[in-house]
Design a protein around this motif. Structure first.
Motif, PDB file in Angstrom:
ATOM      1  N   SER A 142     -34.519  -0.241  25.035  1.00  0.00           N
ATOM      2  CA  SER A 142     -35.067  -0.762  26.290  1.00  0.00           C
ATOM      3  C   SER A 142     -34.903  -2.263  26.390  1.00  0.00           C
ATOM      4  CB  SER A 142     -36.550  -0.400  26.405  1.00  0.00           C
ATOM      5  OG  SER A 142     -37.321  -1.105  25.442  1.00  0.00           O
ATOM      6  N   GLY A 143     -34.926  -2.949  25.242  1.00  0.00           N
ATOM      7  CA  GLY A 143     -34.769  -4.393  25.242  1.00  0.00           C
ATOM      8  C   GLY A 143     -35.953  -5.146  25.799  1.00  0.00           C
ATOM      9  N   ARG A 144     -37.061  -4.492  26.016  1.00  0.00           N
ATOM     10  CA  ARG A 144     -38.217  -5.138  26.635  1.00  0.00           C
ATOM     11  C   ARG A 144     -39.199  -5.707  25.613  1.00  0.00           C
ATOM     12  NH1 ARG A 144     -39.637  -0.808  31.524  1.00  0.00           N
ATOM     13  NH2 ARG A 144     -37.613  -0.989  32.584  1.00  0.00           N
ATOM     14  N   GLY A 145     -39.015  -5.387  24.357  1.00  0.00           N
ATOM     15  CA  GLY A 145     -39.908  -5.886  23.320  1.00  0.00           C
ATOM     16  C   GLY A 145     -39.130  -6.612  22.246  1.00  0.00           C
ATOM     17  N   ASP A 146     -39.806  -7.487  21.526  1.00  0.00           N
ATOM     18  CA  ASP A 146     -39.172  -8.196  20.429  1.00  0.00           C
ATOM     19  C   ASP A 146     -38.773  -7.201  19.341  1.00  0.00           C
ATOM     20  OD1 ASP A 146     -38.775 -11.013  19.096  1.00  0.00           O
ATOM     21  OD2 ASP A 146     -39.731  -9.738  17.591  1.00  0.00           O
ATOM     22  N   THR A 147     -37.525  -7.295  18.878  1.00  0.00           N
ATOM     23  CA  THR A 147     -37.027  -6.312  17.909  1.00  0.00           C
ATOM     24  C   THR A 147     -37.797  -6.382  16.592  1.00  0.00           C
ATOM     25  OG1 THR A 147     -35.332  -7.921  17.238  1.00  0.00           O
ATOM     26  CG2 THR A 147     -34.708  -6.286  18.895  1.00  0.00           C
ATOM     27  N   THR A 148     -38.149  -7.574  16.155  1.00  0.00           N
ATOM     28  CA  THR A 148     -38.888  -7.700  14.898  1.00  0.00           C
ATOM     29  C   THR A 148     -40.290  -7.120  15.038  1.00  0.00           C
ATOM     30  OG1 THR A 148     -37.646  -9.710  14.391  1.00  0.00           O
ATOM     31  CG2 THR A 148     -39.671  -9.329  13.155  1.00  0.00           C
ATOM     32  N   PHE A 149     -40.942  -7.366  16.167  1.00  0.00           N
ATOM     33  CA  PHE A 149     -42.283  -6.813  16.394  1.00  0.00           C
ATOM     34  C   PHE A 149     -42.242  -5.287  16.374  1.00  0.00           C
ATOM     35  CE2 PHE A 149     -45.555  -5.240  19.329  1.00  0.00           C
ATOM     36  CZ  PHE A 149     -46.693  -5.777  18.740  1.00  0.00           C
ATOM     37  N   VAL A 150     -41.228  -4.722  17.019  1.00  0.00           N
ATOM     38  CA  VAL A 150     -41.091  -3.263  17.028  1.00  0.00           C
ATOM     39  C   VAL A 150     -40.891  -2.742  15.609  1.00  0.00           C
ATOM     40  CG1 VAL A 150     -39.636  -1.342  17.801  1.00  0.00           C
ATOM     41  CG2 VAL A 150     -40.216  -3.192  19.385  1.00  0.00           C
ATOM     42  N   GLY A 151     -40.045  -3.423  14.832  1.00  0.00           N
ATOM     43  CA  GLY A 151     -39.810  -2.996  13.459  1.00  0.00           C
ATOM     44  C   GLY A 151     -41.069  -3.043  12.610  1.00  0.00           C
ATOM     45  N   LEU A 152     -41.864  -4.104  12.777  1.00  0.00           N
ATOM     46  CA  LEU A 152     -43.109  -4.209  12.009  1.00  0.00           C
ATOM     47  C   LEU A 152     -44.095  -3.105  12.381  1.00  0.00           C
ATOM     48  CD1 LEU A 152     -43.651  -8.079  12.056  1.00  0.00           C
ATOM     49  CD2 LEU A 152     -43.184  -6.663  10.051  1.00  0.00           C
ATOM     50  N   ILE A 153     -44.215  -2.809  13.670  1.00  0.00           N
ATOM     51  CA  ILE A 153     -45.104  -1.724  14.102  1.00  0.00           C
ATOM     52  C   ILE A 153     -44.653  -0.399  13.500  1.00  0.00           C
ATOM     53  CG2 ILE A 153     -45.821  -0.364  16.104  1.00  0.00           C
ATOM     54  CD1 ILE A 153     -47.300  -2.965  15.881  1.00  0.00           C
ATOM     55  N   ALA A 154     -43.343  -0.141  13.520  1.00  0.00           N
ATOM     56  CA  ALA A 154     -42.813   1.120  12.982  1.00  0.00           C
ATOM     57  C   ALA A 154     -43.128   1.243  11.495  1.00  0.00           C
ATOM     58  CB  ALA A 154     -41.312   1.192  13.230  1.00  0.00           C
ATOM     59  N   VAL A 155     -42.921   0.166  10.739  1.00  0.00           N
ATOM     60  CA  VAL A 155     -43.169   0.219   9.295  1.00  0.00           C
ATOM     61  C   VAL A 155     -44.662   0.386   9.008  1.00  0.00           C
ATOM     62  CG1 VAL A 155     -43.073  -1.145   7.190  1.00  0.00           C
ATOM     63  CG2 VAL A 155     -41.100  -1.065   8.690  1.00  0.00           C
ATOM     64  N   LEU A 156     -45.509  -0.305   9.760  1.00  0.00           N
ATOM     65  CA  LEU A 156     -46.955  -0.152   9.559  1.00  0.00           C
ATOM     66  C   LEU A 156     -47.408   1.280   9.820  1.00  0.00           C
ATOM     67  CD1 LEU A 156     -48.339  -3.462  11.130  1.00  0.00           C
ATOM     68  CD2 LEU A 156     -48.386  -2.783   8.719  1.00  0.00           C
ATOM     69  N   MET A 157     -46.818   1.920  10.819  1.00  0.00           N
ATOM     70  CA  MET A 157     -47.171   3.316  11.098  1.00  0.00           C
ATOM     71  C   MET A 157     -46.759   4.213   9.932  1.00  0.00           C
ATOM     72  SD  MET A 157     -46.139   3.595  15.148  1.00  0.00           S
ATOM     73  CE  MET A 157     -46.620   5.316  15.241  1.00  0.00           C
ATOM     74  N   LEU A 158     -45.605   3.938   9.336  1.00  0.00           N
ATOM     75  CA  LEU A 158     -45.172   4.733   8.184  1.00  0.00           C
ATOM     76  C   LEU A 158     -46.079   4.511   6.976  1.00  0.00           C
ATOM     77  CD1 LEU A 158     -41.284   4.310   8.398  1.00  0.00           C
ATOM     78  CD2 LEU A 158     -42.625   6.319   9.005  1.00  0.00           C
ATOM     79  N   VAL A 159     -46.542   3.264   6.798  1.00  0.00           N
ATOM     80  CA  VAL A 159     -47.434   2.969   5.681  1.00  0.00           C
ATOM     81  C   VAL A 159     -48.778   3.668   5.874  1.00  0.00           C
ATOM     82  CG1 VAL A 159     -48.732   1.143   4.523  1.00  0.00           C
ATOM     83  CG2 VAL A 159     -46.326   0.790   5.112  1.00  0.00           C
ATOM     84  N   VAL A 160     -49.331   3.590   7.086  1.00  0.00           N
ATOM     85  CA  VAL A 160     -50.619   4.234   7.378  1.00  0.00           C
ATOM     86  C   VAL A 160     -50.520   5.749   7.222  1.00  0.00           C
ATOM     87  CG1 VAL A 160     -52.297   4.695   9.210  1.00  0.00           C
ATOM     88  CG2 VAL A 160     -51.404   2.387   8.889  1.00  0.00           C
ATOM     89  N   ALA A 161     -49.367   6.325   7.614  1.00  0.00           N
ATOM     90  CA  ALA A 161     -49.194   7.768   7.512  1.00  0.00           C
ATOM     91  C   ALA A 161     -48.903   8.224   6.093  1.00  0.00           C
ATOM     92  CB  ALA A 161     -48.061   8.217   8.433  1.00  0.00           C
ATOM     93  N   GLY A 162     -48.689   7.296   5.179  1.00  0.00           N
ATOM     94  CA  GLY A 162     -48.432   7.661   3.797  1.00  0.00           C
ATOM     95  C   GLY A 162     -46.990   8.006   3.488  1.00  0.00           C
ATOM     96  N   VAL A 163     -46.090   7.789   4.436  1.00  0.00           N
ATOM     97  CA  VAL A 163     -44.675   8.085   4.194  1.00  0.00           C
ATOM     98  C   VAL A 163     -44.044   6.986   3.341  1.00  0.00           C
ATOM     99  CG1 VAL A 163     -42.445   8.505   5.308  1.00  0.00           C
ATOM    100  CG2 VAL A 163     -44.544   9.349   6.365  1.00  0.00           C
ATOM    101  N   VAL A 164     -44.500   5.762   3.488  1.00  0.00           N
ATOM    102  CA  VAL A 164     -43.977   4.618   2.731  1.00  0.00           C
ATOM    103  C   VAL A 164     -45.139   3.962   1.994  1.00  0.00           C
ATOM    104  CG1 VAL A 164     -42.925   2.332   2.916  1.00  0.00           C
ATOM    105  CG2 VAL A 164     -42.070   4.213   4.312  1.00  0.00           C
TER     106      VAL A 164
END
Length: 518
Positions: A77-99
């Protein structure tokens, strides 16, 4: 879509259709990202339904795929900062116990991260002396015809990939060179317009020459190291990538010459290259003179008569040559490239001896890119460790798919991915985690297929918004620069040509250089 089709038909049937056909195609190209975006949303929705149905993968893989799909949609979409999106994705994986949290924090201390930090500090110190522009102008002054000038420019731009990381930084540093050359041949409008497109085109294609040429290369190497246990070293990338960069750069150069200039213009002599650009030549000269403690005076005439290097320029050149030599001889002394680069960064920022202060050099480091690299590496590792990547590739590429078909499909998709993902790093972050397990399924070497994907993804010349170097030169302030229609004509043949060169290198040159496809 139907309205676009009707408009194109009317234009093609009207008088002067040949002159307006490109305009119609340009309009379609501008709306193509919206069409692709709608297709991506539908594809992601359908994929998530399959993932969370009974026929989907296990829970950790399903979570990883869901997060990966959400991050991809946000990047497209290009509407959000790519680094911010990446950090949110990784935090979700950490909270879910995948990482595991330790895996996330360990990525910040990765050797590749330190290599990129040191490379940017080195580039800041070298750029502060005006050395890159000075050397480029001196070499280009040897041209006697337009064709020689264009190919010399291409060769110089390939060389800059060894000294300056990231395509946007290289484009900014060579922009004064273009301004000076354009001022010298300003009466030849078509030549200036072709030059304005040559610079960013070759900057983007020649990045493949080195591991530090683009952040996407470091992401690919990191993902390979985390998944297969071995990445691609600086020397190995240089051996494999330099032939590809040279072929694509000079192929694009010759194509631009033939499509944007006529035969008489290409063969016409360049009687004199005048240094009329204070923005380019004078600023470089002042930097060099102040850095070296002496003012460089340059008589008007042919560019390149600059006299001796200033002290800071000589020091910067010496440091760069030593660092490059140590990088290329790592197999002899065993010093890791990151340590070598860090030593060079310390030398070029040393008080009373270096060319730039440490604080100023660190300001030039793209910290957002570093964090983005870490998050995408963790995300790619999660796809591999959870089994999500294997499940996804087996779903779209059955085992019956032949190796040749897989190679061509990966190259074509990678070359076209810039229509959805403008960031080169984001393209590798999305594609490489899927390409690695796909290679194993098809009986191919993961490193070979990932390298081919990264090489093809370097093509991003369809619109001005496709890459930062294109936007930078389009807004350079020079009167005769390229437009959207020039890019459309360029991409119509350069895209297939880049894909063909990638496939050809993967089948012939790279196996001969030690990277077999199978």
């Amino acid at each position: 879509m139907q309205e676009l089709y009707k408009r194109m038909c009317l234009l093609l049937q009207a008088p002067g259709a040949a002159g307006r056909a490109t305009t119609a195609l340009s309009g379609l190209c501008k709306q193509l990202p919206a069409i692709v975006w709608a297709g991506v949303l539908l594809a992601v929705a359908a994929a998530l339904v399959i993932v969370w149905s009974g026929a989907g993968p296990p829970a950790p893989a399903a979570i990883a795929l869901t997060v990966f799909a959400g991050a991809t949609v946000a990047w497209v979409s290009g509407r959000g900062d790519t680094t911010f999106v990446g950090l949110i994705a990784v935090l979700m994986l950490v909270v879910a116990g995948v990482v595991a949290p330790a895996r996330l924090f360990a990525g910040l201390g990765n050797e590749t991260v330190w290599l990129l930090i040191a490379a940017f500090v080195l580039a800041a110190g070298i750029g502060a002396t005006g050395l890159p522009a000075r050397v480029a102008l001196a070499l280009c002054s040897r041209a006697r015809t337009v064709r020689q000038l264009f190919h010399l420019v291409a060769a110089v731009l390939v060389l800059t990939a060894f000294a300056l990381p990231a395509t946007a930084g290289r484009a900014a540093l060579v922009l004064p060179v273009f301004v000076a050359l354009a001022a010298s041949v300003q009466e030849r409008v078509t030549v200036v317009r072709a030059l304005s497109l040559l610079f960013p085109t070759v900057v983007l294609l020649s990045a493949m020459a080195t591991l530090t040429g683009a952040g996407a290369h470091l992401i690919t190497s990191q993902l390979l190291a985390g998944t297969t246990g071995g990445g691609i070293s600086y020397v190995r990338w240089l051996v494999l990538g330099l032939p590809f960069a040279l072929i694509c750069s000079h192929l694009a150069t010759e194509g631009l010459l033939r499509t944007m200039t006529d035969r008489e213009e290409r063969r016409a002599p360049l009687v004199r290259l005048r240094d009329d650009s204070s923005a380019a030549g004078d600023s470089s000269g002042e930097t060099a003179g102040e850095a070296g403690g002496e003012q460089q005076s340059r008589p008007p005439g042919r560019l390149g008569r600059w006299g001796r290097l200033g002290r800071d320029q000589a020091r910067a050149a010496a440091i760069l040559l030593v660092v490059m030599a140590l990088w290329c001889t790592e197999y002899l002394h065993g010093i890791p490239p990151a340590v070598t680069a860090l030593a060079g960064a310390v030398m070029i920022t040393a008080p009373k001896w270096g060319t730039i202060g440490m604080s100023a050099a660190l300001d030039a480091v793209p910290w957002s890119l570093l964090l983005f690299m870490v998050t995408t590496t963790v995300l790619g590792g999660a796809l591999a460790s959870s089994g999500a990547a294997d499940w996804l590739t087996s779903l779209f590429f059955p085992a019956a798919a032949g190796p040749g078909m897989v190679l061509v499909a990966v190259v074509v998709v990678s070359a076209a991915s810039h229509l959805m993902l403008q960031s080169r790093s984001a393209r590798s972050s999305v594609l490489v985690p899927l390409v690695i397990p796909l290679a194993s399924t098809a009986g191919l070497q993961p490193a070979a297929l990932a390298f081919a994907s990264t090489a093809a993804a370097g093509f991003c010349h369809t619109t001005i918004a496709s890459a930062k170097p294109l936007a930078l030169f389009a807004q350079s302030g020079v009167l005769s620069v390229f437009g959207e229609r020039d890019l459309l004509r360029l991409s119509a043949w350069l895209g297939p040509a880049t894909a063909a060169v990638t496939v050809g290198c993967a089948l012939t040159i790279w196996p001969w250089l030690g990277l077999p496809l199978r």
